[in-house]
Design a protein around this motif. Structure first.
Motif, short mmCIF file in Angstrom:
data_model
loop_
_atom_site.label_atom_id
_atom_site.label_comp_id
_atom_site.label_asym_id
_atom_site.label_seq_id
_atom_site.Cartn_x
_atom_site.Cartn_y
_atom_site.Cartn_z
N ALA A 17 41.44 -31.28 88.42
CA ALA A 17 40.89 -30.88 87.43
C ALA A 17 39.61 -31.50 86.79
CB ALA A 17 41.97 -30.64 86.00
N LYS A 18 39.82 -32.97 86.96
CA LYS A 18 38.68 -33.72 86.16
C LYS A 18 37.63 -33.60 87.25
CE LYS A 18 38.38 -38.14 84.24
NZ LYS A 18 39.24 -39.57 83.91
N ALA A 19 38.14 -33.72 88.63
CA ALA A 19 37.00 -33.80 89.55
C ALA A 19 35.98 -32.44 89.48
CB ALA A 19 37.55 -33.89 91.00
N ILE A 20 36.80 -31.33 89.36
CA ILE A 20 36.22 -29.78 89.53
C ILE A 20 35.38 -29.81 88.18
CG2 ILE A 20 36.55 -27.46 89.18
CD1 ILE A 20 39.30 -27.92 90.67
N ASP A 21 36.10 -30.39 86.98
CA ASP A 21 35.26 -30.55 85.75
C ASP A 21 33.87 -30.84 85.94
OD1 ASP A 21 35.89 -31.48 82.39
OD2 ASP A 21 34.78 -29.90 82.88
N TRP A 22 33.96 -32.27 86.54
CA TRP A 22 32.52 -32.92 86.56
C TRP A 22 31.98 -32.38 87.64
CZ3 TRP A 22 30.36 -36.82 83.78
CH2 TRP A 22 31.21 -37.75 83.00
N ALA A 23 32.35 -31.73 88.74
CA ALA A 23 31.69 -31.30 89.76
C ALA A 23 30.83 -29.89 89.22
CB ALA A 23 32.36 -30.84 90.93
N ILE A 27 26.59 -30.40 89.31
CA ILE A 27 25.98 -29.55 90.18
C ILE A 27 25.17 -28.61 89.33
CG2 ILE A 27 26.20 -27.63 91.98
CD1 ILE A 27 28.96 -28.93 92.66
N GLY A 28 25.95 -28.01 88.22
CA GLY A 28 24.90 -26.97 87.38
C GLY A 28 23.84 -27.86 86.84
N VAL A 29 23.86 -28.86 86.32
CA VAL A 29 22.81 -29.53 85.72
C VAL A 29 21.86 -30.01 86.67
CG1 VAL A 29 22.10 -31.79 84.52
CG2 VAL A 29 24.14 -30.61 83.64
N THR A 30 22.21 -30.70 87.53
CA THR A 30 21.39 -31.00 88.96
C THR A 30 20.46 -29.87 89.36
OG1 THR A 30 23.08 -32.75 89.64
CG2 THR A 30 21.19 -32.28 91.26
N PHE A 31 21.36 -28.90 89.73
CA PHE A 31 20.47 -27.63 90.04
C PHE A 31 19.34 -27.05 89.23
CE2 PHE A 31 21.42 -26.02 94.69
CZ PHE A 31 22.38 -26.96 94.96
N SER A 32 19.69 -27.00 88.00
CA SER A 32 18.89 -26.71 87.02
C SER A 32 17.46 -27.52 86.82
CB SER A 32 19.48 -26.42 85.54
OG SER A 32 20.77 -25.77 85.64
N LEU B 295 27.16 -23.77 85.86
CA LEU B 295 27.07 -24.15 84.33
C LEU B 295 28.05 -22.92 83.76
CD1 LEU B 295 23.81 -25.44 83.64
CD2 LEU B 295 25.88 -26.70 83.62
N THR B 296 27.82 -21.70 83.87
CA THR B 296 28.71 -20.71 83.72
C THR B 296 30.12 -20.87 84.02
OG1 THR B 296 26.77 -19.13 83.85
CG2 THR B 296 28.72 -17.93 83.36
N ALA B 297 30.40 -21.17 85.31
CA ALA B 297 31.63 -21.30 85.77
C ALA B 297 32.65 -22.53 85.08
CB ALA B 297 31.63 -21.61 87.39
N TRP B 298 31.59 -23.52 84.78
CA TRP B 298 32.40 -24.75 84.01
C TRP B 298 32.50 -24.09 82.63
CZ3 TRP B 298 29.78 -27.13 79.70
CH2 TRP B 298 30.22 -28.25 78.98
N PHE B 299 31.62 -23.34 82.25
CA PHE B 299 32.14 -22.88 80.62
C PHE B 299 33.14 -22.12 80.58
CE2 PHE B 299 30.89 -22.59 76.18
CZ PHE B 299 31.26 -21.27 75.89
N ILE B 300 33.26 -21.26 81.51
CA ILE B 300 34.60 -20.29 81.72
C ILE B 300 35.85 -21.34 81.77
CG2 ILE B 300 35.66 -18.45 82.95
CD1 ILE B 300 32.62 -17.64 83.52
N PHE B 301 35.82 -21.95 82.80
CA PHE B 301 37.12 -22.48 83.34
C PHE B 301 37.35 -24.26 82.22
CE2 PHE B 301 38.19 -19.94 86.43
CZ PHE B 301 36.97 -19.42 87.13
N LYS B 302 36.45 -24.59 81.56
CA LYS B 302 36.41 -25.59 80.62
C LYS B 302 37.66 -25.81 80.26
CE LYS B 302 33.78 -25.93 77.10
NZ LYS B 302 32.93 -26.00 75.99
N ASN B 303 38.22 -24.76 79.31
CA ASN B 303 39.47 -25.10 78.54
C ASN B 303 40.78 -25.36 79.52
OD1 ASN B 303 38.19 -25.10 76.19
ND2 ASN B 303 38.21 -22.82 75.90
#
Lengths: 298, 311
Positions: A17-23, A27-32, B295-303
């Motif tokens: 869960a932690k790894a997916i959260d950070w990934a 990835i989102g920030v890096t690509f943006s 980032l959208t996926a992160w936001f959706i699955f964050k909780n």
């Protein structure tokens, strides 16, 4: 049918869960960010020079000011400082590109090194120290090649050996005295770099008709091998012993090739036998040492 | 204990680098001496290899490790050179070397000799493809290596894991080369990707069973998200392979695989975008869109993810 498994340690749910959260975030920030950089790159030629320099300066100043105002956690502060240090180089490159100053690469690296020196000193962050040390090495090499007196390759490597040894000793001193967070990897890395330069200086000096720099390297190597070995025994450092021993083997092998005056069948056989015998001897002694120091037979 | 382990790494590195250095000079000596007699070179290589395997099997001395590595490299080089000059056939030479790559692990318990054997085996398979110009088979070799890496990571023969990992990454790097326009190769990249995705699905199944995930919804979500991510890079098998390596390395807590997989994936993604024949503006749009998606996926699955982290 169940295939028999080897008992393993697998990652647990919390770690996933932690790894997916950070990934996802990373990835989102890096690509943006890279996408935005590409956008600027596309329009770069059309941007006014002030805009170009302004963007680069803003990318340096804003995060650093942000550290002072928002006071994030230690790691984030250090990473921002390291990023800003790298961007200083990009800023100077941009300046050189816009104004075509005709400056040497030496001037560029010297300026970069000088301007991040203060941040490096206060950062207490080993990766930034490594970047700074790399810049110092590159600046020295470029100075010798482009601006300074014409020195031989042997002399250059001797200077680099001295610089990296000084850095390594400083890191070790800071580690012993607890003056900063000095991880072991940077001490070992600088020791490796210093030994590599020393070995290169001696080996090239042997083939370079024994110029004066070779004799300087010889004296320095004797001091280094003796002092290094004594310190390795005192601190029970097998890594340092292995490094020094490998260096000595390479230098002696170079000397054998030089003495026998070239590459012949006999020389190659002699060198290979020397290396096998000396490595075999070294490993047998090191295993005994390891056993007596750590109770392990390696 | 950790420092002890790291200290003995210095001895391992000394033995490996010494062995390789000694073998380089020894190979040079042998080449200069017997180069005119390929048969002698071949038989000498065979003799040295046999002797090395006997020493490796009978001796537990670490001192001889470096010598064995060097001798094996020298022997393989000599056998290859000898066979090549005698048979004048690349195929026969490669098949013989393939045979030796299979024989070495049967006799050797040593880690390094097994690593050399695995690298030699995979190298020979790749060589056979390129020698016979059957480039479409590269798209079968990649998933085969993925499957072998998966099997050795999860089940048996752990000693071969790193060998298959290195071979797999090397082949993925080759798959990412844009200028390689050989017939039967170009246009079939999707085949590698699809088959790698099949292996990835198998790994996901193993992960789900290990984590004891019972909910059907969760299972579908895991498969869908992972395979969709890989499907987006269907024409970049290197990226699919990189994701597989990360997935498997993380699952098995294999730090070396994780580091090397991470670096490889960054390189493959960079290479993919560099090779895209679009303007910087379009590449910028693609990257920002991808970033926003994540980032959208992160936001959706964050909780949901925070809940699992705290458990």
């Amino acid at each position: 049918m169940d295939i028999p498994e080897i008992k393993n340690e697998y990652a647990e749910k919390a770690l996933w869960a932690k790894a997916i959260d950070w990934a996802l975030l990373g990835i989102g920030v890096t690509f943006s960010v890279i996408g935005i950089i590409f956008f600027f790159a596309y329009n770069w030629a059309d941007l006014h020079p002030f805009a170009k320099l302004g963007i680069m300066q803003a990318l340096i100043i804003l995060p650093v000011v942000g550290i002072l105002i928002f006071k994030p956690v230690e790691l984030v502060r250090r990473l921002i400082l390291m990023g800003a240090s790298l961007l200083v180089g990009v800023l100077f490159a941009t300046f050189g590109q816009i104004y075509q100053t005709g400056a040497n690469a030496y001037d560029f690296f010297l300026a970069w090194t000088v301007f991040i020196a203060l941040w490096t000193m206060i950062s207490n962050f080993a990766p930034l120290w490594l970047i700074f040390l790399t810049l110092v090495n590159v600046t020295i090499v470029l100075y010798i090649q482009q601006v300074g007196a014409e020195l031989s390759f042997t002399a250059t490597t001797v200077i680099l050996f001295v610089v990296n040894t000084a850095a390594g000793l400083l890191f070790k001193y800071m580690q012993i005295r607890n003056l900063a967070d000095v991880p072991n990897w940077i001490v070992k890395l600088t020791a490796l770099a210093a030994t590599t330069f020393l070995t290169t200086a001696l080996s090239t000096g042997i083939f370079d008709h024994y110029k004066p720099a070779f004799y300087v390297a010889l004296v320095l190597s004797l001091i280094t091998y003796i002092a290094g070995t004594l310190y390795a025994f005192k601190s029970k450092s097998l890594y340092l012993l292995c490094l020094l021993y490998l260096s000595a083997i390479i230098v002696v092998a170079s000397a054998i090739i030089r003495i026998t005056d070239g590459v012949s069948e006999g020389t190659l056989l002699l060198v290979s036998l020397f290396i096998i015998l000396s490595i075999t001897f070294a490993i047998s002694q090191l295993i005994k040492l390891n056993k007596s120091w750590n109770g392990i037979s390696a | 204990m950790e420092s002890v382990h790291k200290e003995s790494l210095g001895i391992k590195l000394l033995s490996i680098s010494g062995g390789i250095l000694a073998s380089m000079f020894f190979i040079g000596f042998l080449f200069m001496t017997v180069f005119d007699s390929p048969k002698v070179m071949g038989f000498l290589g065979l003799f040295i290899l046999a002797g090395t395997l006997v020493v490796d099997r009978t001796s537990t001395s670490r001192v001889l490790d470096g010598a064995c590595i060097g001798a094996t490299l020298a022997a393989i080089t000599m056998i290859g050179a000898g066979l090549g000059n005698t048979t004048k056939s690349d195929n026969i030479t490669t098949l013989f070397l393939l045979g030796f790559a299979i024989i070495i692990p049967m006799f050797s318990r040593g880690y390094m000799l097994n690593l050399i054997a695995v690298l030699l085996f995979n190298g020979c398979l790749f060589a056979l493809i390129t020698i016979n110009k059957q480039f479409s088979l590269v798209h079968l070799l990649a998933p085969l290596l993925a499957a072998a890496y998966t099997y050795t990571s999860l089940y048996k023969f752990r000693i071969w894991r790193i060998g298959f990992l290195i071979s797999f990454i090397a082949l993925l790097g080759f798959l990412g080369i844009e200028s390689f326009n050989k017939p039967g190769y170009v246009g079939f990249e999707w085949l590698s990707s699809i088959l790698i995705m099949v292996v990835a699905a198998f790994i996901l199944n193993h992960i789900i069973r290990t984590l004891q995930i019972e909910s059907q919804q969760s299972k579908v979500l895991i498969y869908a998200m992972t395979l969709l991510l890989m499907l987006l890079s269907a024409f970049a098998p290197a990226i699919c392979g990189g994701l597989l390596i990360l997935l498997l390395s993380f699952h098995t807590n294999h730090r070396f695989g994780l580091i090397i997989g991470f670096i490889a994936l960054i390189y493959f993604v960079g290479q993919y975008y560099y090779n895209l024949h679009f303007s910087l503006l379009i590449k910028s749009a693609i990257m920002v869109a991808t970033g926003v998606l994540f980032l959208t996926a992160w936001f959706i699955f964050k909780n949901t993810l925070k809940r699992y982290e705290q458990n």
